[in-house]
Design a protein around this motif. Sequence first.
Motif, mmCIF file in Angstrom:
data_model
loop_
_atom_site.group_PDB
_atom_site.id
_atom_site.type_symbol
_atom_site.label_atom_id
_atom_site.label_comp_id
_atom_site.label_asym_id
_atom_site.label_seq_id
_atom_site.Cartn_x
_atom_site.Cartn_y
_atom_site.Cartn_z
ATOM 1 N N SER A 176 0.795 -1.153 0.010
ATOM 2 C CA SER A 176 -0.067 -0.096 -0.091
ATOM 3 C C SER A 176 0.937 1.311 0.003
ATOM 4 O O SER A 176 0.498 2.459 -0.305
ATOM 5 N N GLU A 177 2.174 1.090 0.286
ATOM 6 C CA GLU A 177 3.053 2.224 0.446
ATOM 7 C C GLU A 177 3.665 2.316 -0.743
ATOM 8 O O GLU A 177 4.813 3.174 -0.818
ATOM 9 N N ILE A 178 3.526 1.525 -1.764
ATOM 10 C CA ILE A 178 4.585 1.458 -3.122
ATOM 11 C C ILE A 178 3.772 1.944 -4.435
ATOM 12 O O ILE A 178 2.557 1.666 -4.630
ATOM 13 N N THR A 179 4.273 2.914 -4.832
ATOM 14 C CA THR A 179 4.049 3.473 -6.237
ATOM 15 C C THR A 179 5.049 2.894 -7.355
ATOM 16 O O THR A 179 6.292 2.943 -7.048
ATOM 17 N N LEU A 183 10.532 1.458 -8.644
ATOM 18 C CA LEU A 183 9.382 1.563 -7.659
ATOM 19 C C LEU A 183 9.990 2.790 -6.677
ATOM 20 O O LEU A 183 11.161 2.978 -6.522
ATOM 21 N N ARG A 184 8.710 3.554 -5.919
ATOM 22 C CA ARG A 184 9.278 4.398 -5.065
ATOM 23 C C ARG A 184 8.078 4.382 -3.931
ATOM 24 O O ARG A 184 6.942 3.860 -4.200
ATOM 25 N N ASP A 185 8.583 4.418 -2.709
ATOM 26 C CA ASP A 185 7.559 4.704 -1.484
ATOM 27 C C ASP A 185 6.974 5.899 -1.445
ATOM 28 O O ASP A 185 7.535 6.839 -1.690
ATOM 29 N N LYS A 186 5.848 5.886 -0.695
ATOM 30 C CA LYS A 186 4.996 7.241 -0.506
ATOM 31 C C LYS A 186 5.948 8.241 0.200
ATOM 32 O O LYS A 186 5.845 9.479 -0.188
ATOM 33 N N GLU A 187 6.515 7.681 1.248
ATOM 34 C CA GLU A 187 7.476 8.885 1.956
ATOM 35 C C GLU A 187 8.403 9.538 1.125
ATOM 36 O O GLU A 187 8.667 10.815 1.196
ATOM 37 N N PHE A 223 16.726 8.582 -0.292
ATOM 38 C CA PHE A 223 15.118 8.712 0.249
ATOM 39 C C PHE A 223 14.477 7.548 -0.196
ATOM 40 O O PHE A 223 13.359 7.230 0.633
ATOM 41 N N ASN A 224 14.715 7.019 -1.086
ATOM 42 C CA ASN A 224 13.788 5.692 -1.861
ATOM 43 C C ASN A 224 14.171 4.431 -1.034
ATOM 44 O O ASN A 224 15.380 3.888 -1.447
ATOM 45 N N LYS A 225 13.399 3.832 -0.152
ATOM 46 C CA LYS A 225 13.710 2.501 0.631
ATOM 47 C C LYS A 225 13.108 1.401 -0.196
ATOM 48 O O LYS A 225 13.649 0.355 -0.057
ATOM 49 N N VAL A 226 12.168 1.638 -1.188
ATOM 50 C CA VAL A 226 11.687 0.531 -1.558
ATOM 51 C C VAL A 226 12.412 -0.267 -2.605
ATOM 52 O O VAL A 226 12.557 -1.252 -2.765
ATOM 53 N N MET A 227 13.146 0.769 -3.308
ATOM 54 C CA MET A 227 13.950 0.306 -4.258
ATOM 55 C C MET A 227 15.452 0.943 -4.409
ATOM 56 O O MET A 227 15.368 1.870 -4.997
#
Length: 405
Positions: A58-61, A76-80, A265-269
């Motif tokens: 849900s936090e991934i775009t 991918l990027r996370d919302k934060e 900043f980008n934690k998801v990727m």
Amino acid sequence: LLQHAYENTEYYKRLFDDNGLDVNAEDFVERFEKLPLLTKKIVKDNYDALTAKNIPASEITKASTGGSTGVPMYFLRDKECLYLRRGQELFFDRWMGYEIGKKLGYFVAGSHFDGRISELKFKIRNTLTNRMVSFDPHDITEAYMRSFLEEFNDHGPEMIKCFPNALAPFVHFVKKNNLEIAPVKVISCTGETLYKQQKEQFEDVFKAKVFEKVGTRESGVFACECKEHDGLHIFTEGVYLELIKQDGSLAREGEMGKVVITDLFNKVMPLIRYEIGDMAISAGDKMCQCGSALPLLKSYLGRTRDILVDSEANPRPGYLFVEIIKNLNLNAQIQIYQPEKNRVLIRVVKKSEEPIDTSDLVAQCQEILGDGISVEVEYVDEIQRDPSGKYSYVKSDVSFMDQSA
């Protein structure tokens, strides 16, 4: 970030282990430069392995690059990260005097324009905060530009945000027809190489100072001019930036290198030591007179594909050739293209049936490139823009980083 990447992604756990790097060791950060560079191809080939397993779906775009080289790269990027990216851009915009709610003029490439204007969410945000009037880069007919000029003057923007080659045709139209246009306070240029002649023309028409910003879809706006206009400040809160020379060493003051970024900043990727495909010139340890502690780049040269290779395998930045094109003022659209090491094509789209003398253009390009390069003129019906909608005066399929002097 490095510890997070090691603990939560398959790719970085494998990479650190294979290179004998202990993320918990005291000297790990000092040994950081031993990590191999990350390329777009590696990202494409290791998409799942690069994705952190501890970030909720849900936090991934999902996003993609503009596809300037032909095929976009998805990431991918996370919302934060997205919220921080917005703050990152506003940080520099405030240097220029912009605050949320001030009126904007918006001139961008087609891929950024398509579909957004009709979205309800976009319209609401535009009414309440962005307050911008947007130029359609697909329509540069005289009728449209006269209509947009009226809309622009009625709106009265304080600031213009643009891609230089999206703003240029509108500025040319206004100047050519000696039309009245509302002045603005500042012009922010990004997304493409900003050439000296464009900067001078923008400032002349709008009576405003031009600020150059640089960034990518992957890492946001990461460098920008300040009021001193003496280099670009690096946003070290959000990125760790290296300039790598052809021999793999770090560029020193005045030297050119390829831009390598670690996104903080980008934690998801996580993109660690990521080669973005741009070139810049180092300012060394020079500090700016404006008082900011953020370090400087001396200048930003743009995409490696905007740099030609001469007969001695030396890089020749695109602005050298753009200056020739502008100074000769030929009645034509021109692109200088290097399809292979020893050959350069001057693509010409004539604007009338009158003959064009390209001899000076060929001679000056030949002088820069050397006798070992064949310089030919090719008349074409159209010069294609990149898939991202951007236009290149200079384009190369030859990477000088792969050549030996």
